[in-house]
Design a protein around this motif. Sequence first.
Motif, PDB file in Angstrom:
ATOM      1  N   VAL A 120       3.980  -2.145  -4.129  1.00  0.00           N
ATOM      2  CA  VAL A 120       3.980  -1.695  -2.728  1.00  0.00           C
ATOM      3  C   VAL A 120       4.197  -0.182  -2.735  1.00  0.00           C
ATOM      4  O   VAL A 120       5.228   0.304  -3.216  1.00  0.00           O
ATOM      5  CB  VAL A 120       5.094  -2.396  -1.924  1.00  0.00           C
ATOM      6  CG1 VAL A 120       5.146  -1.865  -0.497  1.00  0.00           C
ATOM      7  CG2 VAL A 120       4.894  -3.905  -1.936  1.00  0.00           C
ATOM      8  N   VAL A 121       3.211   0.566  -2.226  1.00  0.00           N
ATOM      9  CA  VAL A 121       3.318   2.035  -2.252  1.00  0.00           C
ATOM     10  C   VAL A 121       3.644   2.614  -0.873  1.00  0.00           C
ATOM     11  O   VAL A 121       4.006   3.782  -0.759  1.00  0.00           O
ATOM     12  CB  VAL A 121       2.031   2.684  -2.818  1.00  0.00           C
ATOM     13  CG1 VAL A 121       1.850   2.309  -4.276  1.00  0.00           C
ATOM     14  CG2 VAL A 121       0.807   2.287  -1.999  1.00  0.00           C
ATOM     15  N   ALA A 122       3.483   1.814   0.159  1.00  0.00           N
ATOM     16  CA  ALA A 122       3.885   2.275   1.502  1.00  0.00           C
ATOM     17  C   ALA A 122       4.111   1.053   2.377  1.00  0.00           C
ATOM     18  O   ALA A 122       3.551  -0.025   2.133  1.00  0.00           O
ATOM     19  CB  ALA A 122       2.825   3.179   2.116  1.00  0.00           C
ATOM     20  N   ARG A 123       4.933   1.247   3.371  1.00  0.00           N
ATOM     21  CA  ARG A 123       5.278   0.141   4.272  1.00  0.00           C
ATOM     22  C   ARG A 123       5.374   0.715   5.684  1.00  0.00           C
ATOM     23  O   ARG A 123       6.064   1.713   5.901  1.00  0.00           O
ATOM     24  CB  ARG A 123       6.636  -0.423   3.829  1.00  0.00           C
ATOM     25  CG  ARG A 123       7.198  -1.521   4.665  1.00  0.00           C
ATOM     26  CD  ARG A 123       8.521  -1.978   4.029  1.00  0.00           C
ATOM     27  NE  ARG A 123       9.092  -3.050   4.794  1.00  0.00           N
ATOM     28  CZ  ARG A 123       9.884  -2.881   5.846  1.00  0.00           C
ATOM     29  NH1 ARG A 123      10.202  -1.654   6.243  1.00  0.00           N
ATOM     30  NH2 ARG A 123      10.358  -3.924   6.504  1.00  0.00           N
ATOM     31  N   ARG A 124       4.629   0.148   6.601  1.00  0.00           N
ATOM     32  CA  ARG A 124       4.632   0.678   7.972  1.00  0.00           C
ATOM     33  C   ARG A 124       4.985  -0.460   8.938  1.00  0.00           C
ATOM     34  O   ARG A 124       4.319  -1.502   8.942  1.00  0.00           O
ATOM     35  CB  ARG A 124       3.236   1.231   8.308  1.00  0.00           C
ATOM     36  CG  ARG A 124       3.133   1.927   9.630  1.00  0.00           C
ATOM     37  CD  ARG A 124       1.779   2.616   9.814  1.00  0.00           C
ATOM     38  NE  ARG A 124       0.669   1.679   9.910  1.00  0.00           N
ATOM     39  CZ  ARG A 124      -0.307   1.567   9.025  1.00  0.00           C
ATOM     40  NH1 ARG A 124      -0.325   2.325   7.940  1.00  0.00           N
ATOM     41  NH2 ARG A 124      -1.276   0.688   9.184  1.00  0.00           N
ATOM     42  N   VAL A 125       6.025  -0.260   9.712  1.00  0.00           N
ATOM     43  CA  VAL A 125       6.415  -1.275  10.697  1.00  0.00           C
ATOM     44  C   VAL A 125       5.558  -1.057  11.939  1.00  0.00           C
ATOM     45  O   VAL A 125       5.591   0.003  12.553  1.00  0.00           O
ATOM     46  CB  VAL A 125       7.916  -1.164  11.025  1.00  0.00           C
ATOM     47  CG1 VAL A 125       8.285  -2.135  12.142  1.00  0.00           C
ATOM     48  CG2 VAL A 125       8.751  -1.433   9.782  1.00  0.00           C
ATOM     49  N   GLU A 126       4.741  -2.058  12.281  1.00  0.00           N
ATOM     50  CA  GLU A 126       3.821  -1.930  13.417  1.00  0.00           C
ATOM     51  C   GLU A 126       4.516  -2.310  14.726  1.00  0.00           C
ATOM     52  O   GLU A 126       4.391  -1.613  15.729  1.00  0.00           O
ATOM     53  CB  GLU A 126       2.594  -2.834  13.213  1.00  0.00           C
ATOM     54  CG  GLU A 126       1.855  -2.621  11.891  1.00  0.00           C
ATOM     55  CD  GLU A 126       0.908  -1.420  11.919  1.00  0.00           C
ATOM     56  OE1 GLU A 126       0.758  -0.803  12.990  1.00  0.00           O
ATOM     57  OE2 GLU A 126       0.340  -1.109  10.859  1.00  0.00           O
TER      58      GLU A 126
ATOM     59  N   THR B  70       2.753  -3.554   7.990  1.00  0.00           N
ATOM     60  CA  THR B  70       1.597  -3.321   7.120  1.00  0.00           C
ATOM     61  C   THR B  70       2.085  -2.806   5.776  1.00  0.00           C
ATOM     62  O   THR B  70       2.883  -1.868   5.717  1.00  0.00           O
ATOM     63  CB  THR B  70       0.635  -2.304   7.759  1.00  0.00           C
ATOM     64  OG1 THR B  70       0.101  -2.876   8.957  1.00  0.00           O
ATOM     65  CG2 THR B  70      -0.510  -1.958   6.822  1.00  0.00           C
ATOM     66  N   LEU B  71       1.610  -3.470   4.707  1.00  0.00           N
ATOM     67  CA  LEU B  71       1.950  -3.056   3.348  1.00  0.00           C
ATOM     68  C   LEU B  71       0.733  -2.432   2.683  1.00  0.00           C
ATOM     69  O   LEU B  71      -0.368  -2.993   2.741  1.00  0.00           O
ATOM     70  CB  LEU B  71       2.402  -4.261   2.509  1.00  0.00           C
ATOM     71  CG  LEU B  71       3.641  -5.031   2.988  1.00  0.00           C
ATOM     72  CD1 LEU B  71       3.915  -6.202   2.043  1.00  0.00           C
ATOM     73  CD2 LEU B  71       4.858  -4.116   3.087  1.00  0.00           C
ATOM     74  N   SER B  72       0.917  -1.266   2.061  1.00  0.00           N
ATOM     75  CA  SER B  72      -0.125  -0.651   1.243  1.00  0.00           C
ATOM     76  C   SER B  72       0.218  -0.951  -0.202  1.00  0.00           C
ATOM     77  O   SER B  72       1.353  -0.707  -0.634  1.00  0.00           O
ATOM     78  CB  SER B  72      -0.149   0.862   1.447  1.00  0.00           C
ATOM     79  OG  SER B  72      -0.309   1.156   2.815  1.00  0.00           O
TER      80      SER B  72
ATOM     81  N   GLN C 172      10.401  -3.739  -0.056  1.00  0.00           N
ATOM     82  CA  GLN C 172      10.571  -2.285  -0.008  1.00  0.00           C
ATOM     83  C   GLN C 172       9.504  -1.604  -0.860  1.00  0.00           C
ATOM     84  O   GLN C 172       8.915  -2.234  -1.750  1.00  0.00           O
ATOM     85  CB  GLN C 172      11.971  -1.908  -0.510  1.00  0.00           C
ATOM     86  CG  GLN C 172      13.092  -2.454   0.363  1.00  0.00           C
ATOM     87  CD  GLN C 172      12.976  -2.013   1.825  1.00  0.00           C
ATOM     88  OE1 GLN C 172      12.822  -0.830   2.110  1.00  0.00           O
ATOM     89  NE2 GLN C 172      13.016  -2.974   2.746  1.00  0.00           N
ATOM     90  N   VAL C 173       9.259  -0.341  -0.575  1.00  0.00           N
ATOM     91  CA  VAL C 173       8.324   0.440  -1.384  1.00  0.00           C
ATOM     92  C   VAL C 173       8.805   0.409  -2.837  1.00  0.00           C
ATOM     93  O   VAL C 173       9.995   0.572  -3.117  1.00  0.00           O
ATOM     94  CB  VAL C 173       8.251   1.892  -0.857  1.00  0.00           C
ATOM     95  CG1 VAL C 173       7.462   2.782  -1.814  1.00  0.00           C
ATOM     96  CG2 VAL C 173       7.617   1.911   0.528  1.00  0.00           C
TER      97      VAL C 173
END
Lengths: 285, 156
Positions: free
Chosen positions: A23-29, A35-37, A96-97
């Motif tokens: 997981v390189v990024a995590r964005r709470v929508e 959203t997980l990158s 987590q990232v």
Amino acid sequence: MGAMSLAELEPVAHPLVPATYRVVARRVETDDITTLSIEPTSGSDPPFRPGQFNMLTAFGVGEVAISISSAPDTPGPMEHTIRDVGAVTHALCRVQVGSILGVRGPFGTDWGVDELDDADVVVVAGGIGLAPLRGAISYLVDKPGRRGRVYVLAGARSPDQVTFAEDLERWRRDGADVELTVDVAPPEWRGPVGVVTGLLPAASFDPPRTVALVCGPEIMMRFTIRSLVDLGVRPGSIRVSLERNMQCGVGWCGHCQLGPLLLCRDGPVIAYSEPLARLMSVREL
Amino acid sequence: MTETIGELVAEHPLFSGLPADVAELVGGCSKNVAIAAGQLVLEEGEPARTLYLLRRGHVALEVHQPGRAPLVVERIGPGQAVGWSWMFPPYRWHFDVRALEPIGAIAVDAECLRTKADADPAFGYLLLQRLCAVMLDRLQATRLRLLDVYGRDVAR
């Protein structure tokens, strides 16, 4: 031809064995959508098409089918947008990232957007149903030389539950007709309030030459299909994304069977037809 | 060329396709109105005396709540109509309706319309057919929203 040693053999990916991704990024929508990158820990992403899904593993918890929410040609890591509705999605929404996930896929059919250069395309999305459509919309909006128009009609519960607001704005800026409606709103909201099907009559697409891509809760899709057909869109030009209990992802286990279809293999994107209409009306499966 | 109010009524989707004399009957009860943005068009509990056929601008159907901002439950725009409570006793509005932007509308006097419908049942039937079709659409849309399809229990 000389014999190869075992050390020289390339490992063959087995469809039931997950590859490891970081997981390189995590964005709470929203309060329950994240959203997980993710990037592979070795090698590169396998090619995928908008509408396909991966099986994501939260190690020690379980595996779940999640649509890929990024576009294939977009630089950067692959994205998955997950709603926290059960044990596995709860765990995925909280990683987590730097965490490692298991990924199998991509699996299933896609929206077929590369065949739609001349058609008007109306995209109808409800709630997190926008996620599997995001890559398709970006493809349609960004493709140079496309002649058909793109209409994006999205519905959400309330303004604070809207996902991909930046994408909606970008698609509008880049020429798509974008409308967003919510079920209920505070007084400062100036957009439409009501069900997503209420946006259809005002959208200026030409029904006989329109292809519709529909994704959302199944009840919403049923009502949307009815409205589209009433407006004159040909049933065969409507594509829906269906989801059942996907497990193996390759049509072996049968858990996602819907009548004659195995949705992990024959879906999730399926052209609407009379047999599918009957299957979508089955009260108990 | 200036259009008569009957012609404007006939152009509105609610009455389009009806015989000209029917539109003229409605037109005889109607006037053009302009409403400023932010103005309360209908107020909950007040007598319901007008059917508004919107031609320009959007309005919000609101429910007020003590000490908190009102909730918007529907947005209605050009080509649509607002205000049904004049059809049945006690003829009082059930919701607030606020202009979100400058509004151009045909305001149809409800008592005049009811009187004409009572006197001419064929006209009354046509009127009810048109109004009920819109009310049915709104009812179905409301039922769909009641399901809360984006909620946790039914979402994919």
